[in-house]
Every structure is written in C-alpha cells, then in structure tokens.
Design a protein around this motif. Structure first.
Motif, short mmCIF file in Angstrom:
data_model
loop_
_atom_site.label_atom_id
_atom_site.label_comp_id
_atom_site.label_asym_id
_atom_site.label_seq_id
_atom_site.Cartn_x
_atom_site.Cartn_y
_atom_site.Cartn_z
N LEU A 269 15.21 -33.65 29.69
CA LEU A 269 14.52 -32.36 29.64
C LEU A 269 13.04 -32.53 29.91
O LEU A 269 12.44 -31.80 30.71
CB LEU A 269 14.72 -31.71 28.26
CG LEU A 269 13.85 -30.47 27.99
CD1 LEU A 269 14.21 -29.33 28.92
CD2 LEU A 269 13.95 -30.04 26.53
N GLU A 270 12.44 -33.52 29.24
CA GLU A 270 11.01 -33.74 29.40
C GLU A 270 10.66 -34.11 30.85
O GLU A 270 9.65 -33.65 31.39
CB GLU A 270 10.55 -34.83 28.42
CG GLU A 270 10.58 -34.42 26.94
CD GLU A 270 11.97 -34.43 26.30
OE1 GLU A 270 12.08 -34.02 25.14
OE2 GLU A 270 12.95 -34.86 26.96
N LEU B 81 8.18 -30.16 37.33
CA LEU B 81 7.73 -28.83 37.77
C LEU B 81 6.23 -28.65 37.57
O LEU B 81 5.68 -27.60 37.94
CB LEU B 81 8.49 -27.74 37.01
CG LEU B 81 10.01 -27.71 37.21
CD1 LEU B 81 10.63 -26.61 36.35
CD2 LEU B 81 10.38 -27.52 38.67
N GLN B 82 5.59 -29.66 36.98
CA GLN B 82 4.13 -29.63 36.75
C GLN B 82 3.71 -28.39 35.96
O GLN B 82 2.77 -27.67 36.33
CB GLN B 82 3.37 -29.73 38.07
CG GLN B 82 3.65 -31.03 38.82
CD GLN B 82 2.85 -31.17 40.10
OE1 GLN B 82 2.74 -30.22 40.88
NE2 GLN B 82 2.27 -32.34 40.31
N LEU B 83 4.43 -28.16 34.87
CA LEU B 83 4.17 -27.00 34.03
C LEU B 83 3.27 -27.38 32.86
O LEU B 83 3.25 -28.52 32.42
CB LEU B 83 5.49 -26.44 33.48
CG LEU B 83 6.51 -26.00 34.51
CD1 LEU B 83 7.84 -25.67 33.83
CD2 LEU B 83 6.01 -24.80 35.30
N ARG B 84 2.52 -26.42 32.37
CA ARG B 84 1.62 -26.63 31.23
C ARG B 84 2.21 -26.00 29.97
O ARG B 84 2.45 -24.79 29.94
CB ARG B 84 0.26 -26.01 31.52
CG ARG B 84 -0.52 -26.68 32.65
CD ARG B 84 -1.71 -25.82 33.03
NE ARG B 84 -1.28 -24.48 33.48
CZ ARG B 84 -1.99 -23.37 33.32
NH1 ARG B 84 -3.15 -23.40 32.69
NH2 ARG B 84 -1.53 -22.20 33.76
N GLU B 85 2.43 -26.84 28.97
CA GLU B 85 2.93 -26.31 27.70
C GLU B 85 1.88 -25.40 27.09
O GLU B 85 0.69 -25.69 27.10
CB GLU B 85 3.24 -27.47 26.75
CG GLU B 85 3.87 -27.02 25.45
CD GLU B 85 4.39 -28.18 24.59
OE1 GLU B 85 4.87 -27.89 23.48
OE2 GLU B 85 4.30 -29.34 25.02
N GLY B 86 2.33 -24.27 26.56
CA GLY B 86 1.41 -23.32 25.97
C GLY B 86 0.90 -22.28 26.93
O GLY B 86 0.26 -21.30 26.53
#
Length: 244
Positions: free
Chosen positions: A225-226, A232-237
C-alpha cells in the motif's frame, strides 16, 4: 514513568503551549499490540496531525499526555460517562477543534502495560467508528468537493454507507487493486431510497484521481500500500488521509 519524562515533556510543552505532548513507549508484556506500538513510536511529527482519523485513535496515547493546565482548561473536562465512553478520543478531538497541536518527545519515557481487563476493551468498536466518521466528515470531507474511497471492499463500502447523503454524493469512485472488484465496474448502493440506486464506479488505483480516503489498514500489506501511494507522488494530509 521513566526518568526524565517530566523534564523533557515540560520542555516540549514550553515550545508548544497549546498542544498535547506525547512520548515514546515500551509495552509490557513484550510484543503486546505490536503494530499499534510501532505506530505510536514511529509515525512522523506531521503524521501526528494527519493520522488522527485512523482506528488506532489518538496519535499520542493518553497515558503519555502532558499539557499545561491552561490548555486543559481551554479544551474542557473529560467526559465522565463511565464504562464504554472513549474519553481519551473525545478529549483529543476537542483539543484539535480548539486549534490545539500534537507533538511527541522522541524518547521512550513510559512503560505502557497491556492487560485484558483494561477499560479500553469496554468501548464498542461501533462507538469509535461513528465518532471517527463524524470527525472525518467535519474536518476533511466538508472541505472537499469530491473524493475517491481507496478500497472497494468491506471497509470502503461501510464508510460510504455511513456518510451523510451530501458526502455520499461527493464520492466519485472507489479504487482497488483487486481485479475481481474492478471487473464488476460499479458498486451499487442497494440500501439507498433513491431511484435509480446510486452506482459508484470501481477503478484501478492508477486510474483514480485524488483526493483519497484510504480504507486499507496500515502496516498490513508488506509495504505494498505504501509503495502504491508513493508511486502516485501523493502528499498525506492534502491528497489523501488514512482512515483505517
């Protein structure tokens, strides 16, 4: 408590006066709640704020809390409803609503005992679930025009069903890695009173678009998952929040 706890957490509270200050813990018996303990000790300072919606509960655990009397009084008293009331989660949420921060002293300053008769076991899972869903809707979904639920399985569908009608309409898709779920193409909300019944597309995660609410448990997929999130180069938050 271990030596230096009061001094180190006091020093941190001077720097963060309107915050709940936690610390690292060591659980006994050794190996108790291994995933949970690892989460307590290793999430980043930023994740102390972004991961407040997960089933683990407060990102700094109540036995480690340290704060000024002034901040405690501003947040308000604990809910004294007794057995079955998650008073730590309620206080934690209220502290965040008041604009409070969360910080952790990265030293093991507390021995945290696990035992089967702890009061935490008297709190119903559904009670926690409902509080979490309400807080997610209040703090995150109210700010978004649309979003994707990452998990077309049991947990993702349960979240969808528990959302307000307004937030259900914001769900543009489910996404998953399971080809069987993806090939079905849609999730039909059979319990809906609407006609026709809502049909939500089910996509491969690479075909879906952010923001996401992640309904897959952390630290349970061997890092898959991580890795998918990182790809996808996503930012948590900002682009996603963890809910499970």
């Amino acid at each position: 408590m271990l030596p230096q706890r009061v001094r180190l957490q006091y020093e941190a509270s001077v720097l963060h006066p309107d915050s709940l200050i936690g610390c690292g813990v060591r659980r006994i018996p050794e190996g108790s709640t291994e995933r949970y303990t690892r989460w307590i000790n290793t999430i980043t300072q930023d994740q102390l704020t972004t991961q407040v919606y997960t089933s683990h509960g407060p990102t700094v655990v109540m036995p480690t809390w340290f704060c000024s009397r002034n901040w405690f009084q501003r947040v308000g008293p604990f809910d004294e409803g007794g057995k079955g009331v998650p008073e730590d989660l309620l206080f934690f949420y209220q502290s965040l609503r008041r604009g409070g921060g969360v910080a952790r002293v990265d030293h093991c300053l507390l021995v945290y005992r696990y035992h089967e008769k702890a009061a935490t076991h008297s709190v119903l899972e559904e009670t926690i679930w409902n509080l979490r869903v309400d807080f997610l809707q209040e703090r995150v979904l109210s700010q978004w025009e649309s979003f994707t639920i990452w998990n077309a399985g049991k947990q993702g569908r349960k979240l969808y069903r528990c959302l307000s009608p307004a937030n259900q309409r914001k769900v543009k898709a489910f996404c998953d890695v399971d080809e069987n779920k993806i090939q079905k193409g849609f999730y039909t909300y059979e319990e809906s009173k609407e006609r026709p019944k809502p049909k939500i597309p089910v996509l491969h995660y690479k075909e879906a678009s952010s923001p996401f609410i992640i309904c897959v448990k952390l630290d349970m997929t061997g890092g898959v998952l991580e890795e998918n999130l990182n790809s996808l180069q996503l930012r948590e938050g900002a682009d996603y929040f963890h809910f499970n």
